[in-house]
Design a protein around this motif. Sequence first.
Motif, PDB file in Angstrom:
ATOM      1  N   LYS A 140       0.812  -1.225   0.000  1.00 57.49           N
ATOM      2  CA  LYS A 140       0.000   0.000   0.000  1.00 57.49           C
ATOM      3  C   LYS A 140       0.847   1.279   0.000  1.00 57.49           C
ATOM      4  O   LYS A 140       0.303   2.367  -0.171  1.00 57.49           O
TER       5      LYS A 140
ATOM      6  N   ILE B  51      -2.844  -7.237  -3.384  1.00 57.08           N
ATOM      7  CA  ILE B  51      -3.099  -5.809  -3.222  1.00 57.08           C
ATOM      8  C   ILE B  51      -2.500  -4.986  -4.350  1.00 57.08           C
ATOM      9  O   ILE B  51      -3.114  -4.032  -4.843  1.00 57.08           O
ATOM     10  N   ASN B  52      -1.301  -5.336  -4.804  1.00 57.71           N
ATOM     11  CA  ASN B  52      -0.593  -4.547  -5.819  1.00 57.71           C
ATOM     12  C   ASN B  52       0.108  -5.463  -6.820  1.00 57.71           C
ATOM     13  O   ASN B  52       0.897  -6.324  -6.426  1.00 57.71           O
TER      14      ASN B  52
END
Length: 599
Positions: A517, A546-547
């Motif tokens: 994040k 998440i990424n």
Amino acid sequence: MSDKNKKLFSDFPPVSTEQWMERVTADLKGADFDKKLVWKNLTGINFQPCYNIENKITQLKNTGENSQSLVNYRSVAVQTAEAGNKLAIKAVEEGINGIIFHLNGNVSVEALLGGIDLEITTVSFEIAEGAVAFTKDLVSYAKKSNLKGYINTGIISNYVTTGSFDENQVEVAVELVKLTANYPNFKAITVSGTEYLDSGANQVQEIAYTLNSLVFLVEKLKEKGVAVQDVFNNLNFQLAIGLEYFVEISKFRAFNNLLAEVAAKYGVAEYSNTITAKTSIWSKSITDAETNLLRCTTEAMSAILGNVDGVLIDAYDKEFKNPSDFSSRIAGNITTVLREESYFGKVSNPVDGSYYIEEVSSKIADKALELFKAIETEGGFYTAFENETIQQQIADIRLQKLKLISQRRTPMVGINKYPNLMETVDIDLLSKGGADNSKVLTPRRASLEIEAMRRVTEQLVADTNVRPIVQLASYGNLNMRKARAAFAYDFIGVSGFDVHQEESFASAEIAATESAKSNSNVVVICSSDQDYDETAVNFIKAFRAINTDKVLLLAGAPKNMDELTEAGLDGVVNMRSDVLVTLAAIQKKVQKTLKSLEV
């Protein structure tokens, strides 16, 4: 026996080689002695880690003597005679006792040398055209003074860097020998070997090819009627100084020894040449440029201990701009301090009789003589250069050197290790990479390829106005995570990215979530092998959930690399990683990500 007559360390019993080896073998705990302790140099010589009285050494003869009147040179580019004179006088006032004038076109000798005491100051001249006319004026001006120095018309250096030998230069050399006959301390013929080392050659090659070129010149001058004795009495050699401190000391000693052997083959027993040592281009950097001062200092030390007559130290910023008054002054001060405060050149040479130095000198001399004879057997210097034998042999060593630098096995501060992350570098100063011409020699910095990689980063910053951020996400074993974070910080810092200090997390899960994040462009996982075995796969999966855009790396050498790659790991950084290959891959993905955000 009184204490004052007691031998030093007499209270300690001598240690035999056998005893030493037994202890070392135990301390190595099964590790290979040759791989751990024997230094393998690119000259093809292996150097042992220990020498004692049991070792037999052969001391070379004619290795030269420490110069009691060491010349501390400064280069002066002459635009006009008056401007050159002003710079020369300033240099003398700053403690310099030797000036090398770089001449382009005709200048007045009287105006150039006015106010300079030729009894004290050594004056030398780099001149490509008009050397005969200039020298006529020089000897007329000097009259009965003790003119000291040399003249360099580039007879060898121009040939090896352009591939074209100018026969007229031989005629010029003949005239210069005649004109300076009454000035035994002024050398009319300069044979340069700097181009070899600065193009990537090793020390053995530099010695051998320089002597091969000498034989070539001697034969040319003999054909013109110049006596061999006169040739040897008029020689100035210009050699480069590399970073391998002890090997460089030995190189100069070995060169003097082999020069005497070559002279003897021509029936010359006594002669008076000079050797001018110049700090190398190869070892210098434009990143963390002040480090060049340290390189120049050790280079100067090795040259002086190697028994040279003069030292030319380039300003630390010469590679990327015209040297300032400050950088020129500091360069000159290095030799002054070594000579006046450290007593280099004022005492009998302290390296004479050193087992290590004597053995290295002997081995280099043997290898150089072997190569010298091989070139002569194949037809000599000119033939070997025309058929590109010399160029290819140097290219082979250069590629080995560059590979060692890229693998960081040859550390260069500020280049491939310990980068200055606070430094910003103008993109226009950075090289676009090495472009070597196989037909000629091209003096260059060893760092060109790494500079080109850094240039990609600076161009990316210019295009996106964003300097990529690297986050070191650590967790688990305290010692290992800190060690690997420090390694990654140093390794990736070479790229010019904004590498942040290690950020520690309580667990792999938290580290994965928070780093995914964050505003970083690159994340490096830093922990121990045991932690990787237990958590690395889950870390990567959680991170990628998440990424998917960030570059995700791992510091270390995990055994389950295929599984980690499949989970989404982009690569690893460890002791076996190639800095160019690894960082180029990182740059490529970061470029793609940042440019996609612009659209």
